[in-house]
Scaffold this active site. Sequence first.
Site, PDB file in Angstrom:
ATOM      1  N   HIS A 186       0.820  -1.212   0.000  1.00 59.22           N
ATOM      2  CA  HIS A 186       0.000   0.000   0.000  1.00 59.22           C
ATOM      3  C   HIS A 186       0.851   1.257   0.000  1.00 59.22           C
ATOM      4  O   HIS A 186       0.471   2.267  -0.573  1.00 59.22           O
ATOM      5  CB  HIS A 186      -0.994  -0.036   1.152  1.00 59.22           C
ATOM      6  CG  HIS A 186      -2.123  -0.967   0.861  1.00 59.22           C
ATOM      7  ND1 HIS A 186      -2.428  -2.054   1.630  1.00 59.22           N
ATOM      8  CD2 HIS A 186      -2.985  -1.006  -0.181  1.00 59.22           C
ATOM      9  CE1 HIS A 186      -3.433  -2.715   1.070  1.00 59.22           C
ATOM     10  NE2 HIS A 186      -3.785  -2.102  -0.012  1.00 59.22           N
ATOM     11  N   CYS A 486      -5.189  -4.191 -14.940  1.00 59.00           N
ATOM     12  CA  CYS A 486      -5.432  -3.128 -13.962  1.00 59.00           C
ATOM     13  C   CYS A 486      -4.528  -3.279 -12.739  1.00 59.00           C
ATOM     14  O   CYS A 486      -4.680  -2.566 -11.765  1.00 59.00           O
ATOM     15  CB  CYS A 486      -6.898  -3.092 -13.536  1.00 59.00           C
ATOM     16  SG  CYS A 486      -7.396  -4.564 -12.628  1.00 59.00           S
TER      17      CYS A 486
END
Length: 556
Positions: A186, A486
């Site tokens: 992240h 993606c």
Amino acid sequence: MEKMLRGVGVSHGVAIGEVRHMGTAVLEPSAEQVPGQDTEHVTARARQAVDAVAADLLARGQLAGGEAQAVLEAQALMAQDPELMADVARRVAGGSTAERAVYDAFGAYRELLAAAGDYLAGRVADLDDVRNRIVARLLGVPMPGVPDSDEPFVLVARDLAPADTALLDPALVLGFVTEEGGPTSHSAILARALGVPAVVALPGVGELAEGTVVAVDGSTGEVTVNPSAEQRAALARVAEERRAAVAASAGPGATADGHKVPLLANIGGPADVAAAVEAGAEGVGLFRTEFLFLDDSERAPSLETQTATYRQVLEAFPEGRVVVRVLDAGADKPLSFLTPGEEPNPALGVRGLRTLLDHPEVLDTQLKALAAAAEGLPVYLEVMAPMVADRADAKAFADACRAAGLRAKFGAMVEIPSAALRARSVLQEVEFLSLGTNDLAQYTFAADRQVGAVSRLQDPWQPALLDLVALSAEAAKAEGKSCGVCGEAAADPLLACVLTGLGVTSLSMSASAIPYVRSALAEHTLAQCERAAAAARAAESAEEARTAARAVLSGE
Ligand code: PEP
Ligand code: MG
């Protein structure tokens, strides 16, 4: 003496500046007992500090917006866990000071998390960050985190907590380098969202002395320590050339000979839309809707709340394409009301579509909200399911979409190798595929995407991963359907050319990467991309694949 280190480049650009280390010192308050203290007062002090830290995290989240906001909100929830607070109160009653009680209660919880399996272990860094903030507040000392400096610097850290990356000031923080973290962590995703050059997974960088000059190339992953004057000039020149080429690129994505490859944005919610539009995104290729679900740990957002949020995103791309991924809960994104707590391997357990098929009412509400949001808009809505394993999964999802009355294209994410191997079979049920290369790498190489130590295997240049991409793209072509990417792989300009050569039909990425990818595609013909793809697949390692593709594309 100049020296070159190599990590994994995760966010483009070049930064040259002095190293400043992140303040990571763990503040350990004294363990001295205070018999006969006013336990109510001491507990109230601890609670105030917890609440203040939670409020601070929420405020940082609001400032940052988008995905960062969701991560910080999850941290705030963690801080206010009622069981943790009850443990703090027990420890205060036993004679601990407020700061020691917080320190020990979080320590006990930390051990539980660390022992509970990989995905929970991955949240330990977030928990430590919350604890350090609360203890620092109670002790009245500066918060750990980004160092104070009037001069711009290169931030070096073991890993960065979301609370830190979310508020990095790009004017002061020229770039950052971390010892841990992988290309799909992240922190890396947030760095790209910020547009700050970043390199991760570089062990030993923490030993560089404060003030050492480094040049960080977030595209190649190279960190030059004590670069010579000539090297600095050369790097600055390369960076300038790249910037100029990127600034000059505009319009829809296409190769030099006009083969169209729509460039789409990955977003976490309406707050990310402005950056996507500004970067010239031709639509949204991945709307990660789970961030909407993190607000409440007890239940899913209502039909009305979801409809309003989806509509905001759909309205931003009139006549554009918006691909919405239905809720992807579980593994590194657990939701307490949906995710089973006792799984030995959550990444291999009930997550993604599996969670939704176990909770059909949650899926149905989300699909109905999407149908209502798209009502009357000229947008091309596409809806896809995460973690589709086989044709039965794809059918179950398509059936649910039809039952909810959704008029959209239904698709399947290819994140599990079985779906790539049998892509033609999956495509009997859905109209498009979207490759989630982050998870596809995780499951192909049995390499947890949250563990820096296995980032070599998380490298999307791995030829085995390229083989699976090729299989999926070929299957889609044979079925006359589309197959996009993606995952973070699409954000690497060189790899974007290779993916195009493999037959991928669209690329979706963080908005900040779009201009770089657009400019790289515009410099090469489709035939060159195909030759680069063949060369990369013929390689034996990720490194060789990268070198081989670069050689083809630079005409060496
Ligand atoms: C992926 O796995 O590549 C993906 C796009 O989904 P996420 O990163 O949200 O798991
Ligand atoms: Mg995924």
